[in-house]
Design a protein around this motif. Structure first.
Motif, PDB file in Angstrom:
ATOM      1  N   SER A 208      17.777 -37.795  -5.262  1.00  0.00           N
ATOM      2  CA  SER A 208      16.785 -36.721  -5.234  1.00  0.00           C
ATOM      3  C   SER A 208      16.543 -36.297  -3.802  1.00  0.00           C
ATOM      4  O   SER A 208      16.216 -37.136  -2.974  1.00  0.00           O
ATOM      5  CB  SER A 208      15.470 -37.169  -5.865  1.00  0.00           C
ATOM      6  OG  SER A 208      14.624 -36.048  -5.968  1.00  0.00           O
ATOM      7  N   PRO A 209      16.664 -35.048  -3.493  1.00  0.00           N
ATOM      8  CA  PRO A 209      17.198 -34.029  -4.376  1.00  0.00           C
ATOM      9  C   PRO A 209      18.724 -34.078  -4.406  1.00  0.00           C
ATOM     10  O   PRO A 209      19.347 -34.651  -3.521  1.00  0.00           O
ATOM     11  CB  PRO A 209      16.723 -32.743  -3.709  1.00  0.00           C
ATOM     12  CG  PRO A 209      16.669 -33.089  -2.256  1.00  0.00           C
ATOM     13  CD  PRO A 209      16.296 -34.526  -2.172  1.00  0.00           C
ATOM     14  N   GLN A 210      19.274 -33.462  -5.450  1.00  0.00           N
ATOM     15  CA  GLN A 210      20.719 -33.320  -5.499  1.00  0.00           C
ATOM     16  C   GLN A 210      21.105 -31.915  -5.033  1.00  0.00           C
ATOM     17  O   GLN A 210      20.259 -31.034  -4.938  1.00  0.00           O
ATOM     18  CB  GLN A 210      21.204 -33.539  -6.913  1.00  0.00           C
ATOM     19  CG  GLN A 210      21.010 -34.963  -7.369  1.00  0.00           C
ATOM     20  CD  GLN A 210      21.880 -35.248  -8.561  1.00  0.00           C
ATOM     21  OE1 GLN A 210      22.978 -35.768  -8.436  1.00  0.00           O
ATOM     22  NE2 GLN A 210      21.388 -34.861  -9.730  1.00  0.00           N
ATOM     23  N   ILE A 211      22.399 -31.744  -4.815  1.00  0.00           N
ATOM     24  CA  ILE A 211      22.900 -30.485  -4.268  1.00  0.00           C
ATOM     25  C   ILE A 211      23.515 -29.625  -5.380  1.00  0.00           C
ATOM     26  O   ILE A 211      24.190 -30.139  -6.263  1.00  0.00           O
ATOM     27  CB  ILE A 211      23.965 -30.771  -3.188  1.00  0.00           C
ATOM     28  CG1 ILE A 211      23.387 -31.664  -2.081  1.00  0.00           C
ATOM     29  CG2 ILE A 211      24.521 -29.472  -2.596  1.00  0.00           C
ATOM     30  CD1 ILE A 211      22.197 -31.080  -1.354  1.00  0.00           C
ATOM     31  N   GLY A 212      23.264 -28.331  -5.305  1.00  0.00           N
ATOM     32  CA  GLY A 212      23.901 -27.385  -6.219  1.00  0.00           C
ATOM     33  C   GLY A 212      24.660 -26.332  -5.421  1.00  0.00           C
ATOM     34  O   GLY A 212      24.502 -26.222  -4.202  1.00  0.00           O
TER      35      GLY A 212
END
Lengths: 544, 544
Positions: A208-212
């Motif tokens: 957290s957070p992850q990447i998009g």
């Protein structure tokens, strides 16, 4: 939703928001609902529904979904960060996004210093505060937040430090996803890969957070860019169905999903859902009334078309030699110009959806296929007109009921220049035979098709009172072979409904009135059929 | 031609051979000659003209080029390796390629063992001999040889050793280029990159032979694949204009050339030639009679289209903020889209493209904006109908010329059930005043709009003979507020053309005939305006 499995990817569809930015594409609320439900069936986990603050139609869309929620997907509302120098709670755009009532919201903010100073005309510090306040406020209201870093790749190139500060502001505020956007679409895959790698290294802990990744097709590499992002650690992929989007479009999910799942071993949607991809693509193009791209990878009509003798027999012996994936995996089919085998199994599969079991040996199956091919070569299309397809099958099987016979139809219109006065009325007369009785009726309407429809109803309603319940709920026109100008063929799709069902019929002619008439007449006929029979036909039609 | 400069790339166009494999595309010899000459002007160094042994039309095409050669480009003839177990000199296909009389020939051979044994049904050794003999024979006849390694990437994946042996056979025989082909289009960019890197390492000395790359778009990554090849050392890039090709098409040179040249610093064609790219793309789509893709990267009509107020003023201040390259570099232009979010600055920017300078203080600007908003709320849409928008501006400024006045219009259609007999004819009568003279005309058409159009032309052509040159080239219909079924409003877009320009007009009404009539009438009016005035209006429209 949890992100533990290392090969799991989250597909985020923005057809209903970014996709509708495409020039020439416009959708009604009904269209949007229909698309959202279909994407939900396809197994897309995140569906961005619109920007409720910017577009009043979108507000209503979200309200309708609150009443009849999607089955699996998270519907996401989209919004910018708060305006400069006001509190987040005061910003009407943020009030609008809250009233959309979604669990998840996507907030986009500026990553590129140039856009802060030249576009927003505010300070770099204020932009950071805007990102952080907005996300914190939405978190305080119980929302889960996806942060879209607009113009990420350009911003990172020109001012790496500042771009990273904007991400840290979003992280500090509690964003669960950081989506790196190539908003202008100018970045190439190797650059996307190296930037995503750096960001993943900086952001550190992958949970957290992850990447998009969110890419546009201005360099003709949107799909490759998204893949490059995924290979370096992005776990959310944003795109649109059929690659719809502003300018040259967004990354095409119809290409991305099969590439990621079939070739790279990521898990996006279920195998059975993937096998619905081509149908979903075509349905969406019908709903938005754009011609499907026959040459689209994976889902286009020509994507697995083979010509040439040796080639064809080689494909049949060993599909691996000429096909990069199996067409059935994405719901498409091999098309071999000289052989109608593929068509026949399509017909059989289709008949099954109407509850009719056909055998390959049954001459009716071949007869339906031949009739279908003839009609398709004339421009008919049954993808979205299942009621007409059902009638066609019933006819071939000798099971089509004759409710009425139309003897003739006339339409008359008298137009005057709109500069003087608008006069849209049209007059239609119809002659129908029902139970051996001839009926002549005339009606006016505010257009020739309305007049045709009205005259026909007047003629039939005494015999079939249920017609009073039918309503023409949608009417779509597509010009085929557009090169021929006004002499081109016209395809009309008419959607009819009664109180609990909808069905679609099709007509084709060079004369738009003749095409409309065919579709309207079949719509009435099918409505009568539905009323009389409550058997299997109902099921596939009702799946709206 | 020499390959010393390290950033020089050789573009190899195969529009005339691989491109014509696209379903629905067919070209005459004249079409092919016209395309070849245009590609020559664009500075493409290698133009593959066809497969003279397989297609008699291609033989003639090469002969015609012998009589009137291209200026700069090498025209290349394409052929397979000799058949199994005959000598190269005996193979009629190779005799045909020699008689094409080109300096350069491209020979394709099998790289994938599976295709040798299953497709050619011969031994792996014989395939090596076929490659070597063929190239040696053509060399002995004075030809320079490009070797296309068909199915290279699949072959390399399944049997690396054998695939490399086929290349060594081509090298031993004197091929100057080895082109690695992703024939099935299934390979992704990172795989292409790593394979090309290996091949470059194996082949060693970069001067002879050099490596080329030929990609297909089945994975939606053809352009990215070619770029990946170039980044690892490929120096020839094969592709087609507009990405035409079998199934999902070939790598699109209209995207590749600007990416390689403007973003990666390679040298492909001259700067002035690059500025002809969009025009060349559109000309070729006209020649092959396919609608241009408005959303094509770099060259499409929408590739640099902007909507939205803040956005537009930002683009005008600093194009870098919203454009990945400058549209002029590829011969395209920025287009401000007039949409329902149009603000005053949009209207002013748009007026400027028509050569009309408006000031924010000018009441006409505000008047146009208000009128625009009213029309848009009625369903008009000027995004794609710039000619109607121009007429609207002229009207607000008191500059709209009255070429004719329409007094009345009638349409009559007589339809019969398609089960009995199809009858599409429609009859229209029109009454027009031109120069104080009343004209009454009637015409038939195979649909009501065709009849309307025909009657109007008959009435006007004696006064405006240039109308004979106008043609209705596209006709699009969209039903608005589809809820209302057949009473819904209809929006019609009509594209008209003369010999060198296109323009689009719009009409809206609940009556589809009234909407069509408006668009058709404005189309004629605008055509007359274009004919009479050669001023600024021409410029944005003329970009065919």
């Amino acid at each position: 939703m949890n992100a533990n499995s290392s090969n799991r990817l989250w597909i985020y569809d923005t057809t209903l928001r970014d996709g509708t930015q495409r020039e020439g594409l416009s959708v009604s609320i009904e269209d949007k609902l229909r698309i959202a439900r279909r994407l939900d069936q396809l197994g897309i986990p995140f569906i961005e529904g619109g920007w409720p603050g910017a577009n009043p139609k979108d507000v209503q869309f979200f309200w309708q979904l609150q009443e009849e929620p999607l089955q699996q997907a998270e519907i996401v509302a989209f919004c910018s960060t708060r305006r400069p120098h006001i509190s987040a709670a005061e910003d009407p755009l943020l009030q609008a996004i809250l009233s959309a009532g979604t669990r998840w919201v996507t907030i986009f903010g500026k990553s590129w210093d140039l856009h802060v100073t030249e576009g927003l005309k505010t300070s770099l510090e204020e932009n950071l505060a805007m990102i952080q306040d907005t996300i914190e406020y939405l978190r305080s209201q119980g929302r889960r937040v996806i942060y879209d870093a607009e113009h990420w790749f350009d911003g990172f190139k020109y001012n790496r430090e500042y771009a990273l500060e904007t991400l840290h502001a979003a992280i500090a505020a509690g964003a669960e996803w950081l989506v790196l956007c190539d908003t202008n679409g100018g970045t190439l895959p190797h650059e996307v890969g190296s930037v995503v790698k750096e960001v993943v290294a900086v952001v550190g802990d992958q949970n957290s957070p992850q990447i998009g990744i969110h890419t546009h097709n201005d360099s003709d590499t949107a799909v490759a860019n998204a893949i490059a992002g995924v290979l370096e650690g992005a776990r959310m992929v944003q795109g649109t169905m059929n690659g719809y989007g502003e300018r040259c479009g967004n990354a095409n999910l119809c290409s991305l999903i099969p590439n990621l799942q079939l070739k790279l071993g990521y898990s996006c949607i279920e195998t059975e859902q993937l096998a619905q991809l081509a149908q979903t693509s075509r349905l969406i193009s019908e709903v938005v009334n754009l011609a499907p791209d026959d040459h689209a990878p994976f889902v286009g009509r020509s994507a697995f078309a083979h010509k040439g003798g040796i080639h064809v027999s080689a494909v049949e012996r060993n599909p691996l030699t000429y096909e990069h994936v199996q067409p059935e995996q994405v719901g498409n089919s091999r098309r071999i110009v000289i052989s109608d085998q593929a068509g026949l199994s399509n017909v059989i599969a289709k008949a099954r959806t109407f509850g009719i079991e056909l055998d390959k040996q049954n001459p009716a199956a071949r007869q339906i296929l031949q009739h279908l091919k003839k009609l398709e070569s004339e421009g008919y299309q049954f993808e979205a007109a299942e009621a007409s397809f059902d009638l066609l099958m019933r006819e071939a099987l000798g099971k089509r009921q004759q409710f009425f016979t139309i003897k003739g139809f006339q339409v008359h219109c008298d137009l005057v220049s709109r500069i003087e006065q608008q006069n849209n009325s049209a007059l239609a007369t119809v002659k129908v035979t029902v139970n051996g009785q001839d009926i002549l009726e005339a009606a006016e309407g505010n257009g020739p098709v309305a007049a045709l429809d009205e005259a026909l109803r007047k003629a039939l309603v005494n015999f079939y009172p249920q017609i009073a319940e039918f309503e023409l709920s949608d009417y779509k026109v597509r010009i085929l072979d557009e090169h021929s100008g006004t002499s081109a063929k016209t395809r009309v799709l008419v959607e009819s409904r009664n109180n609990h069902q909808r069905w679609t019929t099709v007509g084709v002619s060079t004369n738009i009135l003749a095409a409309s008439y065919q579709a309207v007449v079949e719509g009435l006929e099918y409505g009568l059929l539905l009323h009389l029979s409550t058997e299997a036909v109902l099921q596939p039609i009702a799946s709206l």
